[in-house]
Scaffold this motif. Structure first.
Motif, PDB file in Angstrom:
ATOM      1  N   LEU A 188       0.847  -1.204   0.000  1.00 12.47           N
ATOM      2  CA  LEU A 188       0.000   0.000   0.000  1.00 12.47           C
ATOM      3  C   LEU A 188       0.875   1.242   0.000  1.00 12.47           C
ATOM      4  N   THR A 189       0.633   2.119  -0.971  1.00 16.54           N
ATOM      5  CA  THR A 189       1.340   3.400  -1.064  1.00 16.54           C
ATOM      6  C   THR A 189       0.313   4.522  -1.147  1.00 16.54           C
ATOM      7  N   LEU A 190       0.472   5.519  -0.273  1.00 22.00           N
ATOM      8  CA  LEU A 190      -0.360   6.729  -0.313  1.00 22.00           C
ATOM      9  C   LEU A 190       0.434   7.842  -1.002  1.00 22.00           C
ATOM     10  N   TRP A 191      -0.244   8.660  -1.771  1.00 19.72           N
ATOM     11  CA  TRP A 191       0.475   9.732  -2.457  1.00 19.72           C
ATOM     12  C   TRP A 191      -0.442  10.929  -2.687  1.00 19.72           C
ATOM     13  N   SER A 192       0.194  12.066  -2.820  1.00 17.85           N
ATOM     14  CA  SER A 192      -0.460  13.308  -3.239  1.00 17.85           C
ATOM     15  C   SER A 192       0.625  14.168  -3.869  1.00 17.85           C
ATOM     16  N   GLY A 193       1.246  15.074  -3.046  1.00 20.78           N
ATOM     17  CA  GLY A 193       2.419  15.785  -3.555  1.00 20.78           C
ATOM     18  C   GLY A 193       3.651  14.897  -3.475  1.00 20.78           C
ATOM     19  N   ALA A 194       3.697  13.986  -2.519  1.00 16.49           N
ATOM     20  CA  ALA A 194       4.781  13.022  -2.339  1.00 16.49           C
ATOM     21  C   ALA A 194       4.159  11.671  -2.025  1.00 16.49           C
ATOM     22  N   ALA A 195       4.957  10.631  -2.104  1.00 18.23           N
ATOM     23  CA  ALA A 195       4.458   9.276  -1.875  1.00 18.23           C
ATOM     24  C   ALA A 195       5.001   8.744  -0.551  1.00 18.23           C
ATOM     25  N   VAL A 196       4.163   7.998   0.167  1.00 20.59           N
ATOM     26  CA  VAL A 196       4.546   7.362   1.428  1.00 20.59           C
ATOM     27  C   VAL A 196       4.183   5.882   1.322  1.00 20.59           C
ATOM     28  N   HIS A 197       5.188   5.024   1.493  1.00 23.09           N
ATOM     29  CA  HIS A 197       4.940   3.581   1.453  1.00 23.09           C
ATOM     30  C   HIS A 197       4.467   3.118   2.833  1.00 23.09           C
ATOM     31  N   VAL A 198       3.185   2.907   2.972  1.00 26.25           N
ATOM     32  CA  VAL A 198       2.596   2.521   4.254  1.00 26.25           C
ATOM     33  C   VAL A 198       2.851   1.049   4.549  1.00 26.25           C
ATOM     34  N   LEU A 199       2.718   0.218   3.538  1.00 25.92           N
ATOM     35  CA  LEU A 199       2.849  -1.221   3.724  1.00 25.92           C
ATOM     36  C   LEU A 199       3.661  -1.793   2.572  1.00 25.92           C
ATOM     37  N   PRO A 200       4.862  -2.306   2.844  1.00 27.72           N
ATOM     38  CA  PRO A 200       5.635  -2.929   1.760  1.00 27.72           C
ATOM     39  C   PRO A 200       4.960  -4.218   1.308  1.00 27.72           C
ATOM     40  N   LEU A 201       5.395  -4.708   0.192  1.00 24.93           N
ATOM     41  CA  LEU A 201       4.802  -5.943  -0.337  1.00 24.93           C
ATOM     42  C   LEU A 201       4.910  -7.073   0.683  1.00 24.93           C
ATOM     43  N   THR A 202       3.778  -7.699   0.991  1.00 21.86           N
ATOM     44  CA  THR A 202       3.730  -8.773   1.969  1.00 21.86           C
ATOM     45  C   THR A 202       2.700  -9.801   1.535  1.00 21.86           C
TER      46      THR A 202
END
Length: 405
Positions: A188-202
């Motif tokens: 799971l990756t959240l983004w808008s002006g920048a991206a934040v990886h909330v949950l890596p591939l699992t």
């Protein structure tokens, strides 16, 4: 020592994982209870050898110990019974002493001793073989593991214009995740002006489902803390091209041939200019062999957003995917979401090396056959003796050897 049946898989760190049924779990606990009793009785070398070949070595030792105790009790009782008998000369008449010298008597006595010796040997062999089988002999082998599955990165637009729509969008995404199979990996990756990886591939799909539920609750309650880090000081937001590239570059194990897809959720309403346009980002994803599936916000169906809808649809189609605009249950949007579930499920599940796994296999060897054979012979011998004794005890039955003269 491990417990459970022979099927095993790789656990954390590649250790053995056994799947034990209730009976095996009970025997494992019994083996642990017997360890303080039988452990001090076994030489260290023998205990190490038994621990290498037997799953329940202390259980096997306990069975043998009970057999030895039973034999000792039988011997003691036999000796005590013999000591209580009156001296032979006091009760045995001269005629009885003369009978003992007869060939027929000697023959019966030899037969009785032979039967007793055979019975004792069969009983001993049965107990030894049963003790060996009860210990559950086997070997532990290390086998290369294999991971089977697909990779799916959820790429969620978390800009302000998506907060109201993301509750419905996440419903659609959770449907997609619910259709995945064990071995698939999700991030799971959240983004808008920048991206934040909330949950890596699992491959922990339960953790993914829980994280999506937390995200849905955060958007529903307007909790900005959950999306902290996606906004920049510059006045930019919802940079869909940059967001897609960030998600595309978050895949690992690129040296393996795995099916990879991006689930891009957005309303395609960027504020400001990013590094990548949406068509350029779609080309990056296509060059990396990624399929992009679009989950569009309901606002895309408004007439004023027709251009944004067309651009997003063209971008995902360029990668081999398609766009589904979400909607309430029973609407066309819900049907398109179900189609995404089917398309993701149709992705080929690739095979790749996984963690090594230790597999324990039962190898009873000849012990099982010996136990069954010796036990069966012992049972047959006892039954024959019982039948013969019964026949002799019938009124008018002839004595062994005829009239006994």
């Amino acid at each position: 020592m491990s417990a459970g049946p022979m099927t095993a898989g790789a656990g954390p760190g590649g250790g053995p994982v056994t799947r034990a049924v209730d009976g095996d779990a009970l025997l494992t606990r019994l083996d642990g209870w017997l360890a303080p009793v039988t452990g001090p009785l076994l030489p260290d070398a023998l205990e190490r050898w038994a621990g290498r070949w037997l799953l329940w070595p202390h259980l096997a030792a306990g069975v043998l110990l009970l057999a030895v105790l039973a034999v000792l009790v039988a011997v003691v009782l036999g000796l005590r019974g013999a000591a209580r008998r009156a001296p032979e000369g006091a009760l045995v008449s001269r005629r009885a002493a003369r009978l003992r010298t007869l060939p027929r008597y000697r023959s019966l006595r030899r037969r009785r001793r032979a039967v007793g010796a055979v019975t004792a040997v069969l009983a001993l062999v049965t107990v030894l073989a049963a003790g060996w089988v009860a210990g559950r002999p086997g070997v532990t082998e290390t086998e290369p593991g294999e991971a089977i599955g697909r990779d799916l990165m959820i790429c969620l637009d978390s800009s302000g214009s998506m907060w109201d729509d993301n509750v419905l969008v996440l419903d659609a995404i959770r449907e997609v995740v619910a259709g995945l199979r064990p071995g698939d990996r999700v991030g799971l990756t959240l983004w808008s002006g920048a991206a934040v990886h909330v949950l890596p591939l699992t491959d922990d799909l339960t953790a993914v489902t829980d994280e999506l539920a937390r995200a849905q609750e955060a958007f529903d309650k307007g909790s900005y803390r959950y999306v902290a880090g996606i906004d920049l000081p510059q006045r930019v937001a919802s940079l869909i091209g940059d967001g897609l590239v960030s998600c595309a570059r978050s895949f690992d194990r690129l040296d393996e041939r795995r099916s990879r897809a991006v689930l891009l959720a957005s309303d395609n309403d960027p504020l400001g200019t990013g590094v990548y346009t949406l068509p350029a980002a779609a080309q990056v994803a296509a060059d990396d062999g990624l399929v992009v599936y679009g989950v569009g916000a309901p606002s895309l169906e408004r007439p004023r957003n027709a251009a944004a809808l067309a651009e997003m649809d063209a971008a995902v189609r360029a990668t081999g995917g398609f766009l589904a605009v979400t909607g309430a249950p029973g609407t066309d949007g819900a049907a398109r979401t179900a189609e995404i579930v089917e398309r993701v499920d149709a992705l080929e599940a690739s095979r790749s090396p996984g963690l090594t796994q230790q597999v324990r296999r039962d190898e009873p060897g000849p012990g099982r056959a010996v136990a069954v054979g010796a036990g069966g012979a012992l049972l047959l011998l006892v039954l024959v003796q019982a039948v013969v004794s019964g026949l002799r005890g019938r009124p008018g039955a002839p004595e062994d050897g005829g009239s006994g003269r």
